[in-house]
Design an enzyme around this catalytic site. Structure first.
Site, PDB file in Angstrom:
ATOM      1  N   CYS A  56       4.900   0.138  -0.626  1.00 28.72           N
ATOM      2  CA  CYS A  56       6.362   0.227  -0.492  1.00 28.72           C
ATOM      3  C   CYS A  56       6.858  -1.136  -0.028  1.00 28.72           C
ATOM      4  O   CYS A  56       6.151  -2.139  -0.211  1.00 28.72           O
ATOM      5  CB  CYS A  56       6.761   1.365   0.447  1.00 28.72           C
ATOM      6  SG  CYS A  56       6.148   1.201   2.143  1.00 28.72           S
ATOM      7  N   ASN A  60       5.863  -1.180   4.446  1.00 28.16           N
ATOM      8  CA  ASN A  60       4.557  -0.582   4.813  1.00 28.16           C
ATOM      9  C   ASN A  60       4.589   0.056   6.207  1.00 28.16           C
ATOM     10  O   ASN A  60       3.589   0.055   6.918  1.00 28.16           O
ATOM     11  CB  ASN A  60       3.411  -1.618   4.706  1.00 28.16           C
ATOM     12  CG  ASN A  60       2.004  -1.009   4.763  1.00 28.16           C
ATOM     13  OD1 ASN A  60       1.093  -1.617   5.324  1.00 28.16           O
ATOM     14  ND2 ASN A  60       1.813   0.165   4.231  1.00 28.16           N
ATOM     15  N   ASP A  77      13.849   4.921   0.054  1.00 29.13           N
ATOM     16  CA  ASP A  77      13.611   4.251   1.337  1.00 29.13           C
ATOM     17  C   ASP A  77      14.309   5.034   2.452  1.00 29.13           C
ATOM     18  O   ASP A  77      15.536   5.168   2.422  1.00 29.13           O
ATOM     19  CB  ASP A  77      14.200   2.838   1.204  1.00 29.13           C
ATOM     20  CG  ASP A  77      13.956   1.996   2.430  1.00 29.13           C
ATOM     21  OD1 ASP A  77      13.533   2.545   3.461  1.00 29.13           O
ATOM     22  OD2 ASP A  77      14.207   0.787   2.344  1.00 29.13           O
ATOM     23  N   CYS A 113       6.870   3.063   6.492  1.00 32.81           N
ATOM     24  CA  CYS A 113       7.381   4.429   6.284  1.00 32.81           C
ATOM     25  C   CYS A 113       6.667   5.114   5.123  1.00 32.81           C
ATOM     26  O   CYS A 113       5.737   5.893   5.331  1.00 32.81           O
ATOM     27  CB  CYS A 113       8.887   4.421   6.048  1.00 32.81           C
ATOM     28  SG  CYS A 113       9.864   3.817   7.448  1.00 32.81           S
ATOM     29  N   ARG A 114       7.087   4.812   3.900  1.00 36.76           N
ATOM     30  CA  ARG A 114       6.624   5.603   2.746  1.00 36.76           C
ATOM     31  C   ARG A 114       5.150   5.431   2.423  1.00 36.76           C
ATOM     32  O   ARG A 114       4.420   6.427   2.283  1.00 36.76           O
ATOM     33  CB  ARG A 114       7.474   5.249   1.510  1.00 36.76           C
ATOM     34  CG  ARG A 114       8.918   5.661   1.642  1.00 36.76           C
ATOM     35  CD  ARG A 114       9.785   4.986   0.599  1.00 36.76           C
ATOM     36  NE  ARG A 114       9.902   3.553   0.816  1.00 36.76           N
ATOM     37  CZ  ARG A 114      10.497   2.696   0.001  1.00 36.76           C
ATOM     38  NH1 ARG A 114      11.019   3.126  -1.131  1.00 36.76           N
ATOM     39  NH2 ARG A 114      10.584   1.421   0.304  1.00 36.76           N
ATOM     40  N   SER A 115       4.701   4.185   2.254  1.00 39.52           N
ATOM     41  CA  SER A 115       3.314   4.022   1.783  1.00 39.52           C
ATOM     42  C   SER A 115       2.253   4.413   2.819  1.00 39.52           C
ATOM     43  O   SER A 115       1.239   5.014   2.435  1.00 39.52           O
ATOM     44  CB  SER A 115       3.062   2.618   1.213  1.00 39.52           C
ATOM     45  OG  SER A 115       3.205   1.626   2.187  1.00 39.52           O
TER      46      SER A 115
HETATM   47  P1  4NP Z   1       9.195   1.384   3.832  1.00 42.02           P
HETATM   48  O1  4NP Z   1      10.596   1.373   4.620  1.00 42.02           O
HETATM   49  O2  4NP Z   1       9.315   0.385   2.701  1.00 42.02           O
HETATM   50  O3  4NP Z   1       9.075   2.791   3.340  1.00 42.02           O
HETATM   51  O4  4NP Z   1       8.138   0.995   4.832  1.00 42.02           O
HETATM   52  C1  4NP Z   1      11.183   0.192   5.075  1.00 42.02           C
HETATM   53  C2  4NP Z   1      10.777  -0.369   6.256  1.00 42.02           C
HETATM   54  C3  4NP Z   1      11.371  -1.539   6.705  1.00 42.02           C
HETATM   55  C4  4NP Z   1      12.376  -2.126   5.965  1.00 42.02           C
HETATM   56  C5  4NP Z   1      12.758  -1.566   4.784  1.00 42.02           C
HETATM   57  C6  4NP Z   1      12.168  -0.415   4.335  1.00 42.02           C
HETATM   58  N1  4NP Z   1      13.013  -3.306   6.440  1.00 42.02           N
HETATM   59  O5  4NP Z   1      13.922  -3.787   5.774  1.00 42.02           O
HETATM   60  O6  4NP Z   1      12.626  -3.831   7.499  1.00 42.02           O
END
Ligand code: 4NP
Length: 162
Positions: free
Chosen positions: A9, A12, A127, A14-16
């Site tokens: 994702c 790294n 996201d 939340c989702r992945s």
């Molecule tokens: P992820 O979520 O891609 O599912 O881990 C996010 C975590 C952090 C950010 C964006 C999405 N960020 O912009 O910091």
């Protein structure tokens, strides 16, 4: 031979890492733990070394899934190491394609939506970072759906697993 699966994702956190933990648990529950290498990474390195987002960890824990991953950015070796490199959304998919060293590596990049069976309205895993609790629940619902089909796909691709 082990099947090697990398979930990707943006951050790294939340989702992945949730996909990684959920898929690892599913694989273990079927008795295939030693046949898989499962990991996750982000296209953005700004959270490297951090534990997963506490909101994601809490939502996963409520479904019996423990998340212990520490965030890391995608690296060039990942394109040699993994059989399935699975992007959570189209931005992640395009970033991976730009990073892929050659066409052969590009053929191992997938979108998570290819494995969704019961969520016709979703073409990506959204996201949840700026969302409320429902955003994290939706991520887990989508991951539960896709992880089942992904395991079936991996089992089809490896005769020794059937
Ligand atoms: P992820 O979520 O891609 O599912 O881990 C996010 C975590 C952090 C950010 C964006 C999405 N960020 O912009 O910091």
């Amino acid at each position: 031979m082990k099947q090697r699966v990398l979930f990707v994702c943006l951050g790294n956190i939340c989702r992945s890492p949730a996909a990684e933990a959920m898929f690892r648990m599913l694989v273990a529950s079927k008795g295939y733990a030693d046949r898989f290498v499962i990991d996750s990474a982000g296209t953005y390195g700004g959270h490297s070394g951090e534990r997963s987002d506490v909101r994601m960890r809490r939502a996963a824990a409520a479904r019996g899934i423990e998340m212990t991953h520490l965030a890391r950015q995608v690296r060039q070796e990942d394109f040699e190491r993994f059989d399935y490199i699975i992007a959570m959304d189209d931005n992640n998919y395009e970033s991976l394609f730009r990073l892929a060293p050659n066409r052969e590596a590009g053929r191992r990049i997938y979108r998570f939506r290819e494995f969704l069976r019961n969520h016709p309205d979703w073409s990506y895993v959204p996201d949840p970072y700026y969302e409320g609790h429902e955003g994290f629940e939706l991520v887990l619902d989508l991951l539960e759906d896709g992880c089942q089909a992904l395991l079936e796909e991996c089992l089809k691709g490896d005769d020794s697993l059937r």
